[in-house]
Motif scaffolding. Structure first.
Motif, PDB file in Angstrom:
ATOM      1  N   ALA A  33     -26.549 -12.457  -4.886  1.00 19.04           N
ATOM      2  CA  ALA A  33     -26.113 -13.888  -5.652  1.00 19.04           C
ATOM      3  C   ALA A  33     -24.930 -14.120  -5.996  1.00 19.04           C
ATOM      4  CB  ALA A  33     -26.479 -13.280  -7.508  1.00 19.04           C
ATOM      5  N   ALA A  34     -23.738 -12.427  -5.582  1.00 23.47           N
ATOM      6  CA  ALA A  34     -22.633 -13.355  -5.794  1.00 23.47           C
ATOM      7  C   ALA A  34     -22.205 -14.460  -5.147  1.00 23.47           C
ATOM      8  CB  ALA A  34     -22.417 -11.550  -6.026  1.00 23.47           C
ATOM      9  N   SER A  35     -22.507 -14.401  -3.621  1.00 24.69           N
ATOM     10  CA  SER A  35     -22.620 -15.195  -2.346  1.00 24.69           C
ATOM     11  C   SER A  35     -23.607 -16.799  -2.556  1.00 24.69           C
ATOM     12  CB  SER A  35     -22.607 -14.454  -1.313  1.00 24.69           C
ATOM     13  OG  SER A  35     -23.965 -14.202  -0.762  1.00 24.69           O
ATOM     14  N   SER A  36     -24.104 -17.007  -3.532  1.00 19.63           N
ATOM     15  CA  SER A  36     -25.100 -18.439  -3.860  1.00 19.63           C
ATOM     16  C   SER A  36     -25.235 -18.423  -4.281  1.00 19.63           C
ATOM     17  CB  SER A  36     -26.160 -17.759  -4.273  1.00 19.63           C
ATOM     18  OG  SER A  36     -26.816 -16.727  -4.780  1.00 19.63           O
ATOM     19  N   ASN A 124     -28.190 -22.931  -0.824  1.00 19.57           N
ATOM     20  CA  ASN A 124     -27.142 -23.464  -0.781  1.00 19.57           C
ATOM     21  C   ASN A 124     -26.946 -25.273   0.145  1.00 19.57           C
ATOM     22  OD1 ASN A 124     -25.747 -21.666  -2.662  1.00 19.57           O
ATOM     23  ND2 ASN A 124     -25.244 -20.182  -1.010  1.00 19.57           N
ATOM     24  N   ALA A 125     -27.667 -25.077   1.141  1.00 18.10           N
ATOM     25  CA  ALA A 125     -27.598 -26.084   2.223  1.00 18.10           C
ATOM     26  C   ALA A 125     -27.759 -27.059   1.632  1.00 18.10           C
ATOM     27  CB  ALA A 125     -28.503 -25.425   3.203  1.00 18.10           C
ATOM     28  N   PHE A 126     -28.683 -27.257   0.617  1.00 15.62           N
ATOM     29  CA  PHE A 126     -28.899 -28.549  -0.375  1.00 15.62           C
ATOM     30  C   PHE A 126     -28.902 -28.117  -1.356  1.00 15.62           C
ATOM     31  CE2 PHE A 126     -32.035 -27.567   2.846  1.00 15.62           C
ATOM     32  CZ  PHE A 126     -32.254 -28.427   4.019  1.00 15.62           C
ATOM     33  N   ASP A 127     -27.814 -27.779  -1.729  1.00 17.25           N
ATOM     34  CA  ASP A 127     -27.262 -27.290  -3.632  1.00 17.25           C
ATOM     35  C   ASP A 127     -28.037 -27.923  -4.024  1.00 17.25           C
ATOM     36  OD1 ASP A 127     -24.790 -27.425  -5.095  1.00 17.25           O
ATOM     37  OD2 ASP A 127     -24.626 -29.687  -5.139  1.00 17.25           O
TER      38      ASP A 127
END
Length: 137
Positions: A33-36, A124-127
């Motif tokens: 989650a820290a990088s998501s 993340n790719a689709f925010d």
């Protein structure tokens, strides 16, 4: 060709992540989650609350503090963090995980981490936005 340094055989469980997923989700989810993105952080907070984690523990984990984790959860978090940051797991951490989870359990843990990373990439790719809720309580 020599086999990889840590090369567990394929898991023999019907669903390779069942026992790890049920016991250790917060310890695995926090480093991923820290990088998501926003949605995954939101989903992890909701899951942590439903699993009975205190708001103090949730805030602490979101801030990257693992002092609230004990034993197997701390080991799982350390294993996951090493894998995601160093792209490998130290021999000491691997040996501890092997002792705690067995070969199939380590494979299940790596599989679970990979699934969370895949989800994070897609979200993340689709925010993907999160619902408007208070995550910091």
């Amino acid at each position: 060709m020599a086999p990889p340094h840590h090369s567990p055989r394929r898991s023999t469980t019907s669903n390779p992540t069942d026992h790890i997923a049920q016991e250790l989700p917060c310890a695995v989810q926090q480093p991923t989650a820290a990088s998501s993105g926003r949605y995954e952080t939101y989903a992890h907070v909701v899951f942590a609350r439903s699993a009975g984690l205190s708001e103090t523990t949730i805030r602490s984990l979101l801030a990257g503090n693992t002092d609230a984790l004990e034993d197997v959860h701390e080991l799982t978090h350390r294993f996951t963090t090493e894998l995601l940051t160093a792209h490998r797991v130290s021999d000491a951490t691997y040996d501890q995980a092997l002792h705690a989870f067995g070969r199939d359990g380590v494979l299940d843990l790596v599989h679970l981490v990979a699934m969370y990373v895949e989800q994070a990439v897609m979200l993340n790719a689709f925010d993907t936005p999160a619902p408007r809720v208070d995550l910091q309580t």
